[in-house]
Design a protein around this motif. Sequence first.
Motif, mmCIF file in Angstrom:
data_model
loop_
_atom_site.group_PDB
_atom_site.id
_atom_site.type_symbol
_atom_site.label_atom_id
_atom_site.label_comp_id
_atom_site.label_asym_id
_atom_site.label_seq_id
_atom_site.Cartn_x
_atom_site.Cartn_y
_atom_site.Cartn_z
ATOM 1 N N ARG A 78 50.407 71.571 103.068
ATOM 2 C CA ARG A 78 49.144 71.475 102.323
ATOM 3 C C ARG A 78 49.120 70.219 101.447
ATOM 4 N N SER A 79 50.252 69.904 100.821
ATOM 5 C CA SER A 79 50.316 68.734 99.956
ATOM 6 C C SER A 79 50.096 67.446 100.750
ATOM 7 N N THR A 104 46.379 67.354 102.078
ATOM 8 C CA THR A 104 45.434 67.168 100.968
ATOM 9 C C THR A 104 45.465 65.732 100.471
ATOM 10 N N ASN A 105 46.654 65.181 100.346
ATOM 11 C CA ASN A 105 46.782 63.792 99.895
ATOM 12 C C ASN A 105 46.151 62.831 100.896
ATOM 13 N N GLU A 153 42.378 62.939 100.414
ATOM 14 C CA GLU A 153 41.965 62.264 99.182
ATOM 15 C C GLU A 153 42.052 60.755 99.322
ATOM 16 N N GLU A 205 38.900 69.234 105.897
ATOM 17 C CA GLU A 205 39.175 70.456 105.138
ATOM 18 C C GLU A 205 39.213 71.661 106.078
ATOM 19 N N LEU A 254 42.558 71.491 107.686
ATOM 20 C CA LEU A 254 43.593 71.911 106.733
ATOM 21 C C LEU A 254 43.661 73.424 106.619
ATOM 22 N N GLU A 255 42.523 74.061 106.390
ATOM 23 C CA GLU A 255 42.511 75.517 106.243
ATOM 24 C C GLU A 255 42.897 76.207 107.542
#
Length: 280
Positions: free
Chosen positions: A132-133, A136-137, A140, A228, A231-232
């Motif tokens: 996840r990290s 997410t990075n 972003e 997203e 990711l989910e």
Amino acid sequence: MNIVYLIGMLLAVFFVGFGIVVDLGADSWLNLDALKLFLDPASALIVLGGTFAVVVACYPKQVRSIVSHFRIMLHTKTFDPEKYIDELTELAQIARKNGLLALEERANQQEDPFFKQAIMLIVDATDPDRVRSILTNDIEQTSERHGEVIAMYERGSNAAPAFGMVGTLIGLIKMLFNLEAADMSSIGPNMGVALITTFYGSLLAHVLFNPIAANLAARDEEEVVCREIILEGIMAIQSGENPKFLRERLLTFMNQKQRDRGAGNGKKAKRGQGQNDQAQ
């Protein structure tokens, strides 16, 4: 192809041009000679040259990719949430049946590097928090890079009217210095020429730069939503979530119309899979 953008730009140019040449009070309601009044090379040089110089000075790296920006802006189906939801649902079914290692082959088939990276992270049994990290990075940082490109066109939108005003001031200064020796009948035409740069600046800002910035911002939002969803979906697959519940959860990222269409596609796919199982 982003037909709506092209139609909008053509309509903007058409209505501006039509407003210039239309003259309902004359014998001929189209006065094409009026276009000559709005053609001034010096004014165009001040606005176009000054605006381009400011954009290059502020964003030297981003300006190199202008061609690719137009290509991204003109394509509307680059990021399709429904396609990613269908793919993730299928991956969830494969993972529940054959395990996460079975997804490696599907990962190598992905054209989207972010999607491929996400699949390989769970295939390699990476810790869920780390997965996840990392993802997410990535989201972003990608959005931040897109924001710099959008800011470049917004800067151009602000600079164009400013240089239009600079050109107008230059014209007024020259006219005032020559006012004593000038014929009074020439003041009106000289004033008109001085104002042309303001016209060019406003046109460049609102017909070129603003629409490009808005379209690129829309593409960024679409990409962020799709990433997203990935990711989910990937996190749910790694945790072994039921594919049916996974699909329902991922559909919440879309508006109601898209959800209904996506749910309908999911039911069709499920019926088709059931018919194939019966045939076997």
